[in-house]
Design an enzyme around this catalytic site. Structure first.
Site, PDB file in Angstrom:
ATOM      1  N   HIS A  81       1.452 -12.536 -13.316  1.00  0.00           N
ATOM      2  CA  HIS A  81       0.560 -12.610 -12.177  1.00  0.00           C
ATOM      3  C   HIS A  81       0.374 -11.749 -11.198  1.00  0.00           C
ATOM      4  CE1 HIS A  81      -1.501 -14.824  -8.715  1.00  0.00           C
ATOM      5  NE2 HIS A  81      -0.578 -14.651  -7.989  1.00  0.00           N
ATOM      6  N   ASP A 110     -22.645  12.461  -6.963  1.00  0.00           N
ATOM      7  CA  ASP A 110     -21.809  11.801  -7.919  1.00  0.00           C
ATOM      8  C   ASP A 110     -20.152  11.814  -7.359  1.00  0.00           C
ATOM      9  OD1 ASP A 110     -20.645  10.506 -10.267  1.00  0.00           O
ATOM     10  OD2 ASP A 110     -22.165  10.781 -11.361  1.00  0.00           O
ATOM     11  N   TRP A 146       7.601  -8.703 -10.505  1.00  0.00           N
ATOM     12  CA  TRP A 146       6.891  -7.547 -10.499  1.00  0.00           C
ATOM     13  C   TRP A 146       7.893  -6.238 -10.327  1.00  0.00           C
ATOM     14  CZ3 TRP A 146       4.241  -3.995  -6.997  1.00  0.00           C
ATOM     15  CH2 TRP A 146       4.496  -4.092  -5.668  1.00  0.00           C
ATOM     16  N   SER A 173      -3.908   6.256 -14.576  1.00  0.00           N
ATOM     17  CA  SER A 173      -5.278   6.005 -14.482  1.00  0.00           C
ATOM     18  C   SER A 173      -5.411   6.100 -12.804  1.00  0.00           C
ATOM     19  CB  SER A 173      -5.363   4.450 -14.949  1.00  0.00           C
ATOM     20  OG  SER A 173      -6.613   4.060 -14.332  1.00  0.00           O
ATOM     21  N   SER A 174      -4.631   5.515 -11.996  1.00  0.00           N
ATOM     22  CA  SER A 174      -4.460   5.471 -10.512  1.00  0.00           C
ATOM     23  C   SER A 174      -4.601   6.889 -10.168  1.00  0.00           C
ATOM     24  CB  SER A 174      -3.218   4.566 -10.038  1.00  0.00           C
ATOM     25  OG  SER A 174      -3.228   3.155 -10.435  1.00  0.00           O
ATOM     26  N   HIS A 257       6.576  -0.107  -0.908  1.00  0.00           N
ATOM     27  CA  HIS A 257       5.920  -0.512   0.197  1.00  0.00           C
ATOM     28  C   HIS A 257       4.556   0.035   0.338  1.00  0.00           C
ATOM     29  CE1 HIS A 257       5.961  -2.587   3.774  1.00  0.00           C
ATOM     30  NE2 HIS A 257       5.294  -1.622   4.350  1.00  0.00           N
ATOM     31  N   GLU A 259       2.699   1.143  -1.901  1.00  0.00           N
ATOM     32  CA  GLU A 259       1.806   0.359  -2.523  1.00  0.00           C
ATOM     33  C   GLU A 259       1.138  -0.929  -2.331  1.00  0.00           C
ATOM     34  OE1 GLU A 259       0.571   0.921  -5.609  1.00  0.00           O
ATOM     35  OE2 GLU A 259      -0.368  -1.033  -5.942  1.00  0.00           O
ATOM     36  N   TYR A 261       0.057  -0.925   0.962  1.00  0.00           N
ATOM     37  CA  TYR A 261      -0.830  -0.523   1.880  1.00  0.00           C
ATOM     38  C   TYR A 261      -1.903   0.305   0.958  1.00  0.00           C
ATOM     39  CZ  TYR A 261       2.413  -1.324   5.684  1.00  0.00           C
ATOM     40  OH  TYR A 261       3.188  -2.111   6.432  1.00  0.00           O
ATOM     41  N   SER A 272     -13.904  -2.611   8.679  1.00  0.00           N
ATOM     42  CA  SER A 272     -14.607  -1.702   9.529  1.00  0.00           C
ATOM     43  C   SER A 272     -15.993  -1.294   9.405  1.00  0.00           C
ATOM     44  CB  SER A 272     -13.746  -0.443   9.925  1.00  0.00           C
ATOM     45  OG  SER A 272     -12.204  -0.603   9.972  1.00  0.00           O
ATOM     46  N   HIS A 306      13.316  -2.230   4.295  1.00  0.00           N
ATOM     47  CA  HIS A 306      13.342  -3.831   4.983  1.00  0.00           C
ATOM     48  C   HIS A 306      13.048  -4.849   3.859  1.00  0.00           C
ATOM     49  CE1 HIS A 306       8.853  -2.863   5.543  1.00  0.00           C
ATOM     50  NE2 HIS A 306       9.023  -3.557   4.352  1.00  0.00           N
ATOM     51  N   HIS A 307      12.856  -4.194   2.585  1.00  0.00           N
ATOM     52  CA  HIS A 307      12.839  -5.210   1.313  1.00  0.00           C
ATOM     53  C   HIS A 307      14.343  -5.301   0.771  1.00  0.00           C
ATOM     54  CE1 HIS A 307       8.420  -5.181   0.861  1.00  0.00           C
ATOM     55  NE2 HIS A 307       8.323  -3.762   1.461  1.00  0.00           N
ATOM     56  N   THR A 332      -1.247  -1.352  13.606  1.00  0.00           N
ATOM     57  CA  THR A 332      -2.156  -2.558  13.066  1.00  0.00           C
ATOM     58  C   THR A 332      -2.616  -3.314  14.203  1.00  0.00           C
ATOM     59  OG1 THR A 332      -0.395  -2.617  11.253  1.00  0.00           O
ATOM     60  CG2 THR A 332      -1.760  -4.519  11.159  1.00  0.00           C
ATOM     61  N   LYS A 335      -5.806  -1.748  15.289  1.00  0.00           N
ATOM     62  CA  LYS A 335      -6.847  -2.182  14.341  1.00  0.00           C
ATOM     63  C   LYS A 335      -7.422  -3.392  14.777  1.00  0.00           C
ATOM     64  CE  LYS A 335      -6.495   0.930  10.560  1.00  0.00           C
ATOM     65  NZ  LYS A 335      -7.783   1.255  10.302  1.00  0.00           N
ATOM     66  N   ARG A 454      12.001 -18.837  -4.120  1.00  0.00           N
ATOM     67  CA  ARG A 454      10.844 -18.331  -4.961  1.00  0.00           C
ATOM     68  C   ARG A 454      11.472 -17.998  -6.359  1.00  0.00           C
ATOM     69  NH1 ARG A 454       9.841 -12.071  -3.224  1.00  0.00           N
ATOM     70  NH2 ARG A 454       8.069 -12.139  -4.723  1.00  0.00           N
TER      71      ARG A 454
END
Lengths: 537, 32
Positions: A81, A110, A146, A173-174, A257, A259, A261, A272, A306-307, A332, A335, A454
């Protein structure tokens, strides 16, 4: 830019050529609009594939005990998932928006590298299909989450090398997509479109593209080392051979991390773009928005541990990562303040794109606040690996990224198709989504604080009530998304009528895409535009 | 330099950066 136009001038027969006929158009296309459509359709399909996996998870968790699936398959579902939603739905959807909108927003004909653009899309399809095929392999799909943490992920069956290869394909690809975005923005802007006149969506994508180029190779390196640990007797992450499984976590989160963002910065960009149009005001604090995006991107590289507060970091390390993480709240907050200030005293109307955008500002802020709670290292020992974390990141991804992707769909669908969507059904979609997403995820805060871990298919009886509520919310949310599919098909077929080039009142004051006809012609800006609108006027 | 050449040069530089980061990540892990 001028050279590309000159090339078109030299070949007059190329001026009015349209797309190839039939299926071949979609396979060999190098047109940014076609490729954008391919990305968006693929992402929508994957959104429902990943969503189906989520509903399998929520069905199993509807009540305590094992009901529908065996525990290993349940773990495969949580893993797949996440991978499908991150790499198959959210990221490709934003790449689709980038393909459609960036050239039109900066006045380019283009993307810079059209053939590579085609290749990155089809490599994405191959990567995701390969990943999905692992579900049918001996031993099942990866089931370690993941994050693919060793040693657990090394116990994956026959699927392991295929999953690693698919991650490599998705990464390539990315990176190709990111290179295209950077080359397009750097080299293809219309004369007069200076960097500080670009729409915020283009800015946020430029910064996101640099993030991608910096982090995807790190992830590729990490999974390559997993591969050699499994098949070539290395011991990068094996303590018995002198390695360290925690090293993998450091490398993964150095990727992981930023990722996060990658999925949220383009979200900020779309918000915006939409909010000023429906507030009928210029974007408040344009320059500060650009700098805040840069600051968030920079900070994303220095907060990864922090993870991992519970792995046994030195206290000095925990303090550093705690305070560095808290710093993210500043840009943040800038924003959120600017979006609110843009709406302040604006002549606001509440069409579906604006409704989704306002819900994003409110609900993303809630997700941000729980993130701030988790940054406090001592408290995180209580939250770690509980449903509180699940609630937190789903608040930042579903009512933020997914809501804004829906907002973007409603906002640009008239430009893409030339037809207006059904506003009443759009608003019904919004209210069903906004209410059910809170029924789905808010109770997970309570479950997490009460200690529910979890990635488990069964749980203690005291967690039953809120899990049932959460599952009911999940089904309402999941099925209400079918309304969006109906609206997209209905709009393509004619919707509620034809639209003007501008579609939204005074939208052409904000951005260039509203100066071309609706639907946007197959080729736009083969000669550069003369007037350059900006979001900050 | 025309735009096409600039685009290709940009791509080559960014691919080189990505490859360097990949090699550096693995080298760093090997030195732990």
């Amino acid at each position: 830019m001028s050279a590309v136009v000159a090339e078109h001038d030299d070949h007059h027969d190329h001026h009015d050529h349209g797309p190839e006929k039939g299926i071949l158009r979609w396979i060999i296309t190098t047109n940014h609009k076609d490729i954008g459509t391919l990305y968006l359709v693929f992402a929508l399909i994957m959104f429902f594939v990943g969503g189906t996996m989520a509903l399998i998870i929520r069905s199993e968790l509807f009540e305590p005990g094992l009901q529908f699936v065996d525990p290993n398959f349940f773990n495969s579902m949580t893993t797949m998932h996440a991978l499908v939603m991150v790499f198959g739905a959210v990221m490709p959807a934003f790449v689709g928006l980038a393909n459609w909108m960036i050239p039109m927003m900066i006045g380019a004909p283009d993307m810079a590298l059209p053939r590579m653009n085609n290749m990155s899309f089809w490599m994405l399809v191959a990567g995701v299909l390969l990943l999905a095929s692992t579900l049918f392999m001996e031993g099942g799909a990866p089931a370690a989450g993941w994050t693919l943490y060793p040693p657990l992920v090394l116990q994956t069956g026959k699927a392991f090398p295929f999953a690693i290869f698919s991650v490599h394909m998705l990464g390539i690809s990315s990176i190709m997509g990111a290179i295209n975005v950077i080359a397009t923005i750097f080299n293809m802007r219309a004369p007069g479109m200076t960097l500080m006149k670009m729409p915020l969506f283009v800015w946020t994508w430029l910064i996101t593209a640099f993030l991608l180029i910096a982090i995807m190779p790190v992830f590729a390196g990490a999974v390559t080392m997993l591969l050699t640990d499994r098949f070539f007797d290395t011991s990068f992450f094996d303590a018995a051979g002198g390695g360290d499984p925690v090293l993998y976590q450091h490398i993964f989160w150095f990727f992981g991390h930023p990722e996060v963002y990658v999925m949220i910065l383009p979200t900020f960009g779309v918000a915006s773009t939409i909010i000023p149009v429906f507030a009928r005001k210029p974007l408040f604090g344009y320059a500060s928005m650009v700098y805040a995006t840069g600051a968030i991107a920079f900070l994303s590289f220095i907060v990864w541990a922090h993870h991992m507060f519970t792995v046994g970091l030195p206290v000095a390390g925990e303090l550093y990562f705690m305070y560095a993480t808290m710093l993210i709240a500043i840009p943040t907050g800038v924003k959120v303040f600017n979006w609110t200030a843009t709406m302040w005293k604006g002549s606001m109307t509440f069409e579906t794109p604006m409704l989704f955008s306002i819900a994003f500002v409110v609900l993303f802020t809630m997700g941000g606040f729980t993130g701030l709670m988790m940054s406090v290292a001592p408290s995180d020992f209580q939250y770690h690996d509980t449903y509180f974390i699940v609630a937190h990141f789903h608040y930042t991804l579903v009512p933020a990224s997914i809501f804004i992707l829906m907002a973007a769909g409603y906002y640009w669908l008239p430009k893409w198709t030339g037809n207006m969507y059904n506003e009443k059904i759009g608003q019904l979609h919004f209210w069903l989504s906004a209410i059910s997403v809170n029924i789905l995820f808010f109770p997970q805060h309570f479950l997490g604080l009460a200690g529910m871990p979890r990635r488990i298919p069964d749980y203690a009886i005291q967690f039953a009530d809120w899990n049932m509520v959460s599952s009911i919310g999940a089904f309402i949310y999941g099925f209400s998304q079918l309304l969006f599919v109906y609206i997209v098909i209905d709009t393509i077929r004619g919707g509620t009528g034809k639209v003007t080039a501008e579609v939204w009142e005074d939208a052409s004051k904000h951005s260039l895409e509203w100066t071309v006809p609706s639907p946007a012609p197959y080729h736009t800006f083969t000669t550069p535009p003369e007037i350059i609108p900006t979001e900050h006027f | 330099m025309d735009t096409k050449k600039k685009n290709i040069l940009t791509a080559v530089i960014l691919i080189a950066v990505a490859l360097t980061i990949y090699v550096m990540a693995v080298m760093k892990a090997m030195s732990q």
